[in-house]
Motif scaffolding. Structure first.
Motif, short mmCIF file in Angstrom:
data_model
loop_
_atom_site.label_atom_id
_atom_site.label_comp_id
_atom_site.label_asym_id
_atom_site.label_seq_id
_atom_site.Cartn_x
_atom_site.Cartn_y
_atom_site.Cartn_z
N THR A 32 0.83 -1.20 0.00
CA THR A 32 0.00 0.00 0.00
C THR A 32 0.87 1.25 0.00
OG1 THR A 32 -1.67 -1.22 1.23
CG2 THR A 32 -1.87 1.17 1.22
N ILE A 58 -2.85 -8.47 -3.03
CA ILE A 58 -3.98 -8.37 -2.10
C ILE A 58 -4.98 -9.48 -2.37
CG2 ILE A 58 -5.96 -6.96 -1.46
CD1 ILE A 58 -4.11 -4.50 -1.73
N THR A 71 -12.98 -6.98 1.94
CA THR A 71 -11.91 -6.12 2.47
C THR A 71 -10.86 -5.87 1.39
OG1 THR A 71 -12.26 -7.03 4.67
CG2 THR A 71 -10.19 -5.87 4.30
N ARG A 75 -9.89 -2.24 -0.36
CA ARG A 75 -8.53 -1.70 -0.36
C ARG A 75 -8.04 -1.40 -1.77
NH1 ARG A 75 -5.14 -2.45 4.26
NH2 ARG A 75 -6.30 -3.28 6.01
N ARG A 78 -9.84 1.68 -3.22
CA ARG A 78 -9.34 2.95 -2.70
C ARG A 78 -7.99 3.31 -3.31
NH1 ARG A 78 -11.17 2.29 3.64
NH2 ARG A 78 -13.38 2.59 3.24
#
Length: 87
Positions: A32, A58, A71, A75, A78
């Protein structure tokens, strides 16, 4: 310390799972962070490349059971939204 055979096994399993989760959590943070840094530098191609790697990793974490599917999607979404702000 554990006195029963089953509780000894649970203690061993907890140690193994804790180590695995620590690895995945750290990896997730670094992935990230790479996307955010590439975006902050303003380099669109580097940001897109980092996002591609992040997306793959991910979703691999989902198949390993570290993250839930929703989830992981949130992520990635975003991060993609962040990368798409670059023009």
């Amino acid at each position: 310390m554990a006195n029963h055979k089953s509780s000894e096994k649970r203690a061993r399993q907890t140690i193994k799972r804790t180590q695995a989760n620590r690895f995945y959590r750290t990896r997730l943070k670094n992935i990230t962070k790479a996307v955010r840094e590439a975006t902050a530098s303003g380099d669109k191609t580097a940001a897109q490349q980092a996002l591609k790697i992040a997306n793959q990793n991910i979703h691999a974490f989902v198949s390993r059971g570290f993250l839930k599917k929703q989830t992981a999607s949130r992520r990635v979404s975003r991060l993609a939204k962040l990368v798409n702000t670059l023009n």
